[in-house]
Design an enzyme around this catalytic site. Sequence first.
Site, PDB file in Angstrom:
ATOM      1  N   THR A 140      -4.747  -8.925   0.413  1.00 49.57           N
ATOM      2  CA  THR A 140      -4.029  -8.808  -0.863  1.00 49.57           C
ATOM      3  C   THR A 140      -4.400  -9.957  -1.781  1.00 49.57           C
ATOM      4  O   THR A 140      -4.601 -11.078  -1.323  1.00 49.57           O
ATOM      5  CB  THR A 140      -2.492  -8.755  -0.667  1.00 49.57           C
ATOM      6  OG1 THR A 140      -1.878  -8.776  -1.965  1.00 49.57           O
ATOM      7  CG2 THR A 140      -1.951  -9.904   0.159  1.00 49.57           C
ATOM      8  N   CYS A 167      11.909  14.994  -7.288  1.00 45.66           N
ATOM      9  CA  CYS A 167      12.093  15.554  -8.624  1.00 45.66           C
ATOM     10  C   CYS A 167      12.680  14.479  -9.529  1.00 45.66           C
ATOM     11  O   CYS A 167      13.471  13.645  -9.089  1.00 45.66           O
ATOM     12  CB  CYS A 167      13.042  16.754  -8.542  1.00 45.66           C
ATOM     13  SG  CYS A 167      13.350  17.500 -10.154  1.00 45.66           S
ATOM     14  N   ASN A 222       0.826  -1.207   0.000  1.00 42.67           N
ATOM     15  CA  ASN A 222       0.000   0.000   0.000  1.00 42.67           C
ATOM     16  C   ASN A 222       0.860   1.257   0.000  1.00 42.67           C
ATOM     17  O   ASN A 222       1.886   1.324   0.675  1.00 42.67           O
ATOM     18  CB  ASN A 222      -0.929   0.012   1.215  1.00 42.67           C
ATOM     19  CG  ASN A 222      -1.893  -1.161   1.180  1.00 42.67           C
ATOM     20  OD1 ASN A 222      -2.059  -1.783   0.136  1.00 42.67           O
ATOM     21  ND2 ASN A 222      -2.514  -1.462   2.293  1.00 42.67           N
ATOM     22  N   VAL A 223       0.383   2.256  -0.745  1.00 46.18           N
ATOM     23  CA  VAL A 223       1.099   3.524  -0.833  1.00 46.18           C
ATOM     24  C   VAL A 223       0.366   4.596  -0.021  1.00 46.18           C
ATOM     25  O   VAL A 223       0.647   5.779  -0.143  1.00 46.18           O
ATOM     26  CB  VAL A 223       1.254   3.967  -2.314  1.00 46.18           C
ATOM     27  CG1 VAL A 223       2.177   3.014  -3.064  1.00 46.18           C
ATOM     28  CG2 VAL A 223      -0.099   4.076  -3.023  1.00 46.18           C
ATOM     29  N   HIS A 231       6.090  -0.778  -2.411  1.00 46.64           N
ATOM     30  CA  HIS A 231       5.666   0.042  -3.557  1.00 46.64           C
ATOM     31  C   HIS A 231       5.799   1.540  -3.267  1.00 46.64           C
ATOM     32  O   HIS A 231       5.337   2.356  -4.053  1.00 46.64           O
ATOM     33  CB  HIS A 231       4.222  -0.287  -3.968  1.00 46.64           C
ATOM     34  CG  HIS A 231       4.064  -1.646  -4.569  1.00 46.64           C
ATOM     35  ND1 HIS A 231       2.849  -2.253  -4.785  1.00 46.64           N
ATOM     36  CD2 HIS A 231       4.988  -2.535  -5.018  1.00 46.64           C
ATOM     37  CE1 HIS A 231       3.028  -3.449  -5.318  1.00 46.64           C
ATOM     38  NE2 HIS A 231       4.321  -3.651  -5.457  1.00 46.64           N
ATOM     39  N   ASN A 244      -8.903 -12.494   4.482  1.00 48.37           N
ATOM     40  CA  ASN A 244      -9.459 -11.918   3.245  1.00 48.37           C
ATOM     41  C   ASN A 244     -10.893 -12.436   3.086  1.00 48.37           C
ATOM     42  O   ASN A 244     -11.147 -13.605   3.383  1.00 48.37           O
ATOM     43  CB  ASN A 244      -8.598 -12.388   2.047  1.00 48.37           C
ATOM     44  CG  ASN A 244      -8.820 -11.552   0.796  1.00 48.37           C
ATOM     45  OD1 ASN A 244      -9.954 -11.332   0.377  1.00 48.37           O
ATOM     46  ND2 ASN A 244      -7.734 -11.108   0.204  1.00 48.37           N
ATOM     47  N   PRO A 245     -11.825 -11.610   2.640  1.00 42.84           N
ATOM     48  CA  PRO A 245     -13.194 -12.116   2.460  1.00 42.84           C
ATOM     49  C   PRO A 245     -13.312 -13.132   1.330  1.00 42.84           C
ATOM     50  O   PRO A 245     -14.283 -13.894   1.288  1.00 42.84           O
ATOM     51  CB  PRO A 245     -14.019 -10.875   2.118  1.00 42.84           C
ATOM     52  CG  PRO A 245     -13.137  -9.697   2.301  1.00 42.84           C
ATOM     53  CD  PRO A 245     -11.714 -10.168   2.346  1.00 42.84           C
TER      54      PRO A 245
HETATM   55  P1  OAD Z   1      -5.966  -5.948  -4.758  1.00 49.91           P
HETATM   56  O1  OAD Z   1      -6.975  -4.897  -5.034  1.00 49.91           O
HETATM   57  O2  OAD Z   1      -5.412  -6.730  -5.890  1.00 49.91           O
HETATM   58  O3  OAD Z   1      -6.582  -6.970  -3.733  1.00 49.91           O
HETATM   59  C1  OAD Z   1      -7.285  -6.530  -2.623  1.00 49.91           C
HETATM   60  C2  OAD Z   1      -7.687  -7.736  -1.815  1.00 49.91           C
HETATM   61  O4  OAD Z   1      -8.300  -7.270  -0.638  1.00 49.91           O
HETATM   62  C3  OAD Z   1      -8.699  -8.637  -2.540  1.00 49.91           C
HETATM   63  O5  OAD Z   1      -8.255  -9.980  -2.433  1.00 49.91           O
HETATM   64  C4  OAD Z   1      -9.988  -8.395  -1.742  1.00 49.91           C
HETATM   65  O6  OAD Z   1     -10.812  -9.548  -1.691  1.00 49.91           O
HETATM   66  C5  OAD Z   1      -9.440  -8.066  -0.370  1.00 49.91           C
HETATM   67  N1  OAD Z   1     -10.341  -7.271   0.489  1.00 49.91           N
HETATM   68  C6  OAD Z   1     -11.348  -6.436   0.178  1.00 49.91           C
HETATM   69  N2  OAD Z   1     -11.910  -5.907   1.271  1.00 49.91           N
HETATM   70  C7  OAD Z   1     -11.235  -6.419   2.330  1.00 49.91           C
HETATM   71  C8  OAD Z   1     -11.332  -6.258   3.747  1.00 49.91           C
HETATM   72  N3  OAD Z   1     -12.227  -5.442   4.315  1.00 49.91           N
HETATM   73  N4  OAD Z   1     -10.460  -6.947   4.529  1.00 49.91           N
HETATM   74  C9  OAD Z   1      -9.529  -7.777   3.986  1.00 49.91           C
HETATM   75  N5  OAD Z   1      -9.403  -7.960   2.659  1.00 49.91           N
HETATM   76  C10 OAD Z   1     -10.236  -7.300   1.834  1.00 49.91           C
HETATM   77  O7  OAD Z   1      -4.832  -5.211  -3.912  1.00 49.91           O
HETATM   78  P2  OAD Z   1      -3.324  -5.623  -3.714  1.00 49.91           P
HETATM   79  O8  OAD Z   1      -3.185  -7.093  -3.534  1.00 49.91           O
HETATM   80  O9  OAD Z   1      -2.801  -4.714  -2.689  1.00 49.91           O
HETATM   81  O10 OAD Z   1       0.387  -2.066  -7.402  1.00 49.91           O
HETATM   82  O11 OAD Z   1      -2.748  -5.210  -5.118  1.00 49.91           O
HETATM   83  C11 OAD Z   1      -1.392  -5.241  -5.312  1.00 49.91           C
HETATM   84  C12 OAD Z   1      -0.962  -4.147  -6.202  1.00 49.91           C
HETATM   85  O12 OAD Z   1      -1.739  -4.081  -7.397  1.00 49.91           O
HETATM   86  C13 OAD Z   1      -1.094  -2.742  -5.657  1.00 49.91           C
HETATM   87  O13 OAD Z   1      -0.092  -2.407  -4.764  1.00 49.91           O
HETATM   88  C14 OAD Z   1      -0.965  -1.951  -6.892  1.00 49.91           C
HETATM   89  C15 OAD Z   1      -1.969  -2.708  -7.716  1.00 49.91           C
HETATM   90  O14 OAD Z   1      -1.952  -2.561  -9.049  1.00 49.91           O
HETATM   91  C16 OAD Z   1       1.024  -1.006  -7.903  1.00 49.91           C
HETATM   92  O15 OAD Z   1       0.493   0.083  -7.974  1.00 49.91           O
HETATM   93  C17 OAD Z   1       2.431  -1.267  -8.370  1.00 49.91           C
END
Ligand code: OAD
Length: 267
Positions: free
Chosen positions: A206, A143, A118-119, A135, A231-232
Amino acid sequence: MSQIGDVDRETLARVASWVIEARRILCITGAGVSAESGLPTYRGVGGIYDDQDTDDGIPIELALSGQVFRRDPQLTWRYLLQIENACRGAQPNAAHRVLADWESAARPSAEVWILTQNVDGLHAAAGSEKLIEIHGDLHRLRCTRCPWRDAVADYSHLSPLPSCPSCGALIRPEVILFNEPLPMTAVATLERELDAGFDLVLSVGTSSQFPYIAHPVALAQRQGGRAVEINPTSTAISSVVDLQLRGPAAELFTALQKEIEVGHSGS
Ligand code: OAD
């Protein structure tokens, strides 16, 4: 409390006992850990980019890529501003807070590290310091030409194509765009900590799309550790974890923390 999401109390108590027993815990987090702070995820439950292109007719991965940023920085900035706008004003939720507590409190006595994609800066805002922001963080700007750097609370003062106050060149957040290399310091810290080993890995919110996010789960298990997913929905790593807690992270961490307190008071 008998049930949170699909999770019964017995399963929670089991995970709580693993947290209490662990010496070193790695918590890998993604967008889902911030969902209960009001932030959108990318994919899965609450995913804003599921199966659809951006308003510019290209996939978000392309809009937020290094090559598009070089060719058309204003397009990439449009989505960076959108992502920051979605984060603006968000506060850490119970999942961020419990993880920060685990790091600072004497109990559980484990060393706790967080590897986050997360950013949004919410783990740092909650007080976590053993934090690998693989990330980057949107709130740090740099810059593209000179050494200028700044930490900002938000982007409200930025123009659609912001320039460096020192030299006038294009600025950008210190985040990893698609197809850019991961930050060297973060990778070195991750490698060092993985070498030291983890006996419990929690994968939280994730979709585990990237090898460096899925790999520590398998690695901990190969080394005799345990892995739990919070995760749900099911994800790329669901089939390899020891236990899945199917539900929202903030609620489950609150419930888990209560179980840990019960576990300690009973010990
Ligand atoms: P994703 O959006 O791919 O996945 C989010 C996950 O969170 C999914 O598996 C959802 O089911 C779960 N989720 C949703 N609500 C939730 C809750 N209340 N509690 C727990 N889990 C929940 O996000 P990331 O895995 O973080 O990269 O994605 C990875 C990367 O893809 C990001 O960092 C970004 C993106 O493109 C870059 O920007 C380089």
